[in-house]
Design an enzyme around this catalytic site. Structure first.
Site, PDB file in Angstrom:
ATOM      1  N   ARG A 117      15.278 -20.626 -38.387  1.00 17.11           N
ATOM      2  CA  ARG A 117      16.359 -20.210 -37.486  1.00 17.11           C
ATOM      3  C   ARG A 117      17.014 -18.910 -37.937  1.00 17.11           C
ATOM      4  O   ARG A 117      17.368 -18.073 -37.097  1.00 17.11           O
ATOM      5  CB  ARG A 117      17.365 -21.347 -37.345  1.00 17.11           C
ATOM      6  N   TYR A 138      17.333 -34.967 -24.351  1.00 14.47           N
ATOM      7  CA  TYR A 138      18.630 -34.602 -24.939  1.00 14.47           C
ATOM      8  C   TYR A 138      19.784 -35.478 -24.409  1.00 14.47           C
ATOM      9  O   TYR A 138      20.942 -35.077 -24.511  1.00 14.47           O
ATOM     10  CB  TYR A 138      18.920 -33.112 -24.691  1.00 14.47           C
ATOM     11  N   PHE A 162      27.634 -28.083 -23.522  1.00 14.49           N
ATOM     12  CA  PHE A 162      26.452 -27.215 -23.401  1.00 14.49           C
ATOM     13  C   PHE A 162      25.228 -27.955 -22.854  1.00 14.49           C
ATOM     14  O   PHE A 162      24.154 -27.383 -22.763  1.00 14.49           O
ATOM     15  CB  PHE A 162      26.121 -26.583 -24.766  1.00 14.49           C
ATOM     16  N   ASN A 197      17.578 -21.665 -30.340  1.00 18.96           N
ATOM     17  CA  ASN A 197      17.415 -21.597 -31.795  1.00 18.96           C
ATOM     18  C   ASN A 197      15.999 -21.992 -32.245  1.00 18.96           C
ATOM     19  O   ASN A 197      15.791 -22.501 -33.337  1.00 18.96           O
ATOM     20  CB  ASN A 197      18.501 -22.415 -32.505  1.00 18.96           C
ATOM     21  N   LYS A 231      10.570 -24.153 -29.244  1.00 16.72           N
ATOM     22  CA  LYS A 231      11.320 -24.067 -27.989  1.00 16.72           C
ATOM     23  C   LYS A 231      10.901 -22.849 -27.157  1.00 16.72           C
ATOM     24  O   LYS A 231      10.219 -21.940 -27.653  1.00 16.72           O
ATOM     25  CB  LYS A 231      12.816 -24.015 -28.312  1.00 16.72           C
TER      26      LYS A 231
HETATM   27  P1  IDP Z   1      19.826 -29.676 -34.211  1.00 23.20           P
HETATM   28  O1  IDP Z   1      18.819 -29.156 -33.201  1.00 23.20           O
HETATM   29  O2  IDP Z   1      20.040 -28.722 -35.353  1.00 23.20           O
HETATM   30  O3  IDP Z   1      19.526 -31.085 -34.662  1.00 23.20           O
HETATM   31  P2  IDP Z   1      21.959 -30.753 -32.490  1.00 23.20           P
HETATM   32  O4  IDP Z   1      23.414 -30.807 -32.861  1.00 23.20           O
HETATM   33  O5  IDP Z   1      21.210 -32.051 -32.409  1.00 23.20           O
HETATM   34  O6  IDP Z   1      21.261 -29.706 -33.472  1.00 23.20           O
HETATM   35  O7  IDP Z   1      21.895 -30.031 -31.060  1.00 23.20           O
HETATM   36  C1  IDP Z   1      20.719 -30.049 -30.290  1.00 23.20           C
HETATM   37  C2  IDP Z   1      20.518 -28.676 -29.707  1.00 23.20           C
HETATM   38  O8  IDP Z   1      21.595 -28.386 -28.817  1.00 23.20           O
HETATM   39  C3  IDP Z   1      20.540 -27.527 -30.722  1.00 23.20           C
HETATM   40  O9  IDP Z   1      19.308 -27.331 -31.393  1.00 23.20           O
HETATM   41  C4  IDP Z   1      20.900 -26.359 -29.832  1.00 23.20           C
HETATM   42  O10 IDP Z   1      19.760 -25.902 -29.088  1.00 23.20           O
HETATM   43  C5  IDP Z   1      21.893 -26.988 -28.855  1.00 23.20           C
HETATM   44  N1  IDP Z   1      23.288 -26.821 -29.305  1.00 23.20           N
HETATM   45  C6  IDP Z   1      23.918 -27.467 -30.336  1.00 23.20           C
HETATM   46  N2  IDP Z   1      25.193 -27.054 -30.467  1.00 23.20           N
HETATM   47  C7  IDP Z   1      25.376 -26.118 -29.499  1.00 23.20           C
HETATM   48  C8  IDP Z   1      26.516 -25.320 -29.099  1.00 23.20           C
HETATM   49  O11 IDP Z   1      27.615 -25.386 -29.679  1.00 23.20           O
HETATM   50  N3  IDP Z   1      26.307 -24.462 -28.040  1.00 23.20           N
HETATM   51  C9  IDP Z   1      25.108 -24.372 -27.381  1.00 23.20           C
HETATM   52  N4  IDP Z   1      24.040 -25.113 -27.713  1.00 23.20           N
HETATM   53  C10 IDP Z   1      24.165 -25.981 -28.761  1.00 23.20           C
END
Ligand code: IDP
Length: 140
Positions: A104, A51, A59, A114, A11
């Site tokens: 991470r 996404y 978010f 992340n 990213k």
């Molecule tokens: P993952 O990347 O570990 O599979 P997902 O739940 O699919 O996680 O979420 C996609 C992306 O959205 C995450 O990698 C992160 O960048 C962002 N994200 C997920 N949860 C949050 C949050 O609570 N606040 C802000 N960004 C979030």
């Protein structure tokens, strides 16, 4: 275990801090092989479509703009059980909850920035790989 392919994204927070080599070293050491790779700048439309599944989440807008702020490296990783193995090396979404050896835990700036994305199922891996790569661009 079956040989699988998964979609991996380094990213903008990772490319900005020049961490692509350090992160890919962890994937390669785990037995994953990079079989396709390109550095691109995502448009708003591309990041929004990628996404789309998170569209209703609070978010979403911030996530889409964070993904377009600097180049990303999109890549296909291949190996035995690649989808789960890649997710294991990535670590939990929230770096505060990630195991210490993971990407991470070591590199992420926040739950949003992340550092890495990885497909979470065989079905999503196929869709996400096709989102970025033609079959002829994948060279095992
Ligand atoms: P993952 O990347 O570990 O599979 P997902 O739940 O699919 O996680 O979420 C996609 C992306 O959205 C995450 O990698 C992160 O960048 C962002 N994200 C997920 N949860 C949050 C949050 O609570 N606040 C802000 N960004 C979030």
């Amino acid at each position: 275990m079956a040989i699988e392919r998964t979609l991996s994204i380094l990213k903008p927070d990772a490319t900005r801090r020049n961490l692509t080599g350090k992160i890919n070293a962890l994937f390669e050491e785990a037995g994953l092989r990079i079989v396709a790779q390109k550095r691109i700048k995502l448009s708003d439309a591309q990041a929004g479509a990628f996404y789309e599944v998170h569209k209703a989440r609070p978010f979403y807008g911030s996530l889409v703009s964070s993904m377009t702020g600097a180049p990303v490296v999109v890549q296909v990783l291949e190996g035995e059980g690649a989808i789960l193995k890649h997710r294991d090396v990535m670590g939990a979404t929230d770096p505060k909850k990630a195991e210490p050896h993971t990407v991470r835990a070591q590199f992420a700036e926040s739950i949003e920035a992340n550092s890495v994305h990885g497909s979470d199922s065989a079905e999503n891996a196929a869709t996400e790989i096709a989102f970025f790569f033609a079959g002829t661009e994948i060279l095992p």
